[in-house]
Motif scaffolding. Structure first.
Motif, PDB file in Angstrom:
ATOM      1  N   PRO A 153       0.832  -1.200   0.000  1.00 41.03           N
ATOM      2  CA  PRO A 153       0.000   0.000   0.000  1.00 41.03           C
ATOM      3  C   PRO A 153       0.872   1.257   0.000  1.00 41.03           C
ATOM      4  CG  PRO A 153      -0.047  -1.063   2.152  1.00 41.03           C
ATOM      5  CD  PRO A 153       0.724  -1.957   1.230  1.00 41.03           C
ATOM      6  N   THR A 154       0.379   2.305  -0.631  1.00 39.98           N
ATOM      7  CA  THR A 154       1.093   3.573  -0.643  1.00 39.98           C
ATOM      8  C   THR A 154       1.071   4.155   0.763  1.00 39.98           C
ATOM      9  OG1 THR A 154       0.410   3.957  -2.917  1.00 39.98           O
ATOM     10  CG2 THR A 154       1.163   5.869  -1.671  1.00 39.98           C
ATOM     11  N   PRO A 155       2.240   4.551   1.280  1.00 37.47           N
ATOM     12  CA  PRO A 155       2.277   5.133   2.626  1.00 37.47           C
ATOM     13  C   PRO A 155       1.453   6.413   2.697  1.00 37.47           C
ATOM     14  CG  PRO A 155       4.501   4.803   1.746  1.00 37.47           C
ATOM     15  CD  PRO A 155       3.539   4.497   0.657  1.00 37.47           C
ATOM     16  N   ILE A 156       0.835   6.627   3.840  1.00 37.39           N
ATOM     17  CA  ILE A 156       0.079   7.859   4.068  1.00 37.39           C
ATOM     18  C   ILE A 156       0.939   8.761   4.949  1.00 37.39           C
ATOM     19  CG2 ILE A 156      -2.005   8.851   5.069  1.00 37.39           C
ATOM     20  CD1 ILE A 156      -3.359   6.125   4.459  1.00 37.39           C
ATOM     21  N   PRO A 157       1.431   9.870   4.370  1.00 37.80           N
ATOM     22  CA  PRO A 157       2.305  10.750   5.141  1.00 37.80           C
ATOM     23  C   PRO A 157       1.567  11.461   6.272  1.00 37.80           C
ATOM     24  CG  PRO A 157       2.244  11.407   2.814  1.00 37.80           C
ATOM     25  CD  PRO A 157       1.256  10.311   3.007  1.00 37.80           C
ATOM     26  N   ALA A 158       2.243  11.605   7.404  1.00 40.81           N
ATOM     27  CA  ALA A 158       1.698  12.363   8.526  1.00 40.81           C
ATOM     28  C   ALA A 158       1.863  13.856   8.273  1.00 40.81           C
ATOM     29  CB  ALA A 158       2.411  11.963   9.817  1.00 40.81           C
ATOM     30  N   VAL A 159       2.923  14.216   7.542  1.00 45.34           N
ATOM     31  CA  VAL A 159       3.249  15.617   7.273  1.00 45.34           C
ATOM     32  C   VAL A 159       3.775  15.717   5.846  1.00 45.34           C
ATOM     33  CG1 VAL A 159       4.762  17.546   7.926  1.00 45.34           C
ATOM     34  CG2 VAL A 159       3.860  16.051   9.685  1.00 45.34           C
ATOM     35  N   GLY A 160       3.491  16.829   5.194  1.00 46.07           N
ATOM     36  CA  GLY A 160       4.036  17.097   3.867  1.00 46.07           C
ATOM     37  C   GLY A 160       4.744  18.433   3.844  1.00 46.07           C
ATOM     38  N   LEU A 161       5.900  18.473   3.198  1.00 46.61           N
ATOM     39  CA  LEU A 161       6.661  19.720   3.062  1.00 46.61           C
ATOM     40  C   LEU A 161       6.980  19.941   1.591  1.00 46.61           C
ATOM     41  CD1 LEU A 161       9.462  19.628   5.806  1.00 46.61           C
ATOM     42  CD2 LEU A 161       7.478  21.111   5.735  1.00 46.61           C
ATOM     43  N   ARG A 193      15.635  21.304   7.256  1.00 48.17           N
ATOM     44  CA  ARG A 193      14.182  21.376   7.471  1.00 48.17           C
ATOM     45  C   ARG A 193      13.553  19.978   7.449  1.00 48.17           C
ATOM     46  NH1 ARG A 193      11.231  25.848   4.241  1.00 48.17           N
ATOM     47  NH2 ARG A 193       9.595  25.138   5.635  1.00 48.17           N
ATOM     48  N   ALA A 194      14.057  19.096   6.578  1.00 47.83           N
ATOM     49  CA  ALA A 194      13.546  17.728   6.534  1.00 47.83           C
ATOM     50  C   ALA A 194      13.856  17.001   7.848  1.00 47.83           C
ATOM     51  CB  ALA A 194      14.153  16.972   5.356  1.00 47.83           C
ATOM     52  N   ARG A 195      15.061  17.147   8.348  1.00 45.70           N
ATOM     53  CA  ARG A 195      15.429  16.493   9.613  1.00 45.70           C
ATOM     54  C   ARG A 195      14.585  17.015  10.774  1.00 45.70           C
ATOM     55  NH1 ARG A 195      21.681  16.041  10.707  1.00 45.70           N
ATOM     56  NH2 ARG A 195      20.952  14.499  12.196  1.00 45.70           N
ATOM     57  N   LEU A 196      14.363  18.322  10.816  1.00 46.79           N
ATOM     58  CA  LEU A 196      13.542  18.889  11.889  1.00 46.79           C
ATOM     59  C   LEU A 196      12.110  18.359  11.821  1.00 46.79           C
ATOM     60  CD1 LEU A 196      14.824  22.584  11.874  1.00 46.79           C
ATOM     61  CD2 LEU A 196      15.229  20.844  13.646  1.00 46.79           C
ATOM     62  N   ALA A 197      11.570  18.232  10.612  1.00 50.55           N
ATOM     63  CA  ALA A 197      10.210  17.696  10.456  1.00 50.55           C
ATOM     64  C   ALA A 197      10.150  16.244  10.909  1.00 50.55           C
ATOM     65  CB  ALA A 197       9.761  17.824   9.005  1.00 50.55           C
ATOM     66  N   LEU A 198      11.181  15.453  10.592  1.00 49.54           N
ATOM     67  CA  LEU A 198      11.201  14.044  10.999  1.00 49.54           C
ATOM     68  C   LEU A 198      11.288  13.901  12.516  1.00 49.54           C
ATOM     69  CD1 LEU A 198      13.438  12.562   8.204  1.00 49.54           C
ATOM     70  CD2 LEU A 198      11.123  11.804   8.771  1.00 49.54           C
ATOM     71  N   GLU A 199      12.002  14.811  13.170  1.00 50.01           N
ATOM     72  CA  GLU A 199      12.132  14.748  14.627  1.00 50.01           C
ATOM     73  C   GLU A 199      10.778  14.877  15.322  1.00 50.01           C
ATOM     74  OE1 GLU A 199      14.939  17.653  15.992  1.00 50.01           O
ATOM     75  OE2 GLU A 199      16.616  16.675  14.956  1.00 50.01           O
ATOM     76  N   LEU A 205       7.987  13.605  14.216  1.00 53.36           N
ATOM     77  CA  LEU A 205       7.153  12.437  13.927  1.00 53.36           C
ATOM     78  C   LEU A 205       7.486  11.288  14.866  1.00 53.36           C
ATOM     79  CD1 LEU A 205       7.276  12.344  10.024  1.00 53.36           C
ATOM     80  CD2 LEU A 205       5.586  13.439  11.496  1.00 53.36           C
ATOM     81  N   GLU A 206       6.515  10.419  15.044  1.00 53.26           N
ATOM     82  CA  GLU A 206       6.738   9.190  15.798  1.00 53.26           C
ATOM     83  C   GLU A 206       7.502   8.207  14.912  1.00 53.26           C
ATOM     84  OE1 GLU A 206       5.819   8.566  18.995  1.00 53.26           O
ATOM     85  OE2 GLU A 206       5.126  10.648  19.089  1.00 53.26           O
ATOM     86  N   PRO A 207       8.311   7.323  15.496  1.00 53.77           N
ATOM     87  CA  PRO A 207       8.974   6.303  14.689  1.00 53.77           C
ATOM     88  C   PRO A 207       7.952   5.518  13.862  1.00 53.77           C
ATOM     89  CG  PRO A 207       9.883   6.319  16.890  1.00 53.77           C
ATOM     90  CD  PRO A 207       8.683   7.235  16.906  1.00 53.77           C
TER      91      PRO A 207
END
Length: 86
Positions: free
Chosen positions: A8-16, A29-35, A37-39
């Motif tokens: 299945p296509t992953p459903i992103p929690a956040v989009g940038l 900015r990508a690393r900060l956004a990942l921090e 998110l939950e694992p």
């Protein structure tokens, strides 16, 4: 024997949308956004093709995240990044 079902296509929690954002700002900015998110959660990241795509995807893979790339728009790419640890 039937072929396996496609994943299945992953459903992103956040989009940038970081198209037009220079290196290394887009990576930071990508690393900060990942921090935030939950694992196991996914981040959708739109980037310019070429150096931004290469630098960000390699850097995030180096951090242990799963990175999938798909065509998005002319001159751009969409990365789907699964935060490690999940």
């Amino acid at each position: 024997m039937t072929p396996p079902e496609p994943a299945p296509t992953p459903i992103p929690a956040v989009g940038l949308d970081l198209r037009g954002t220079p290196c290394p700002v887009n990576f930071i900015r990508a690393r900060l956004a990942l921090e935030k998110l939950e694992p196991g959660q996914w981040l959708q990241l739109d980037l310019d093709r070429g150096e931004p795509e290469q630098m960000v995807s390699e850097g995030l893979r180096g951090d242990g995240h799963q990175v999938e790339c798909e065509p998005f728009d002319e001159g751009a790419v969409r990365l789907l990044i699964r935060r490690h640890g999940g």
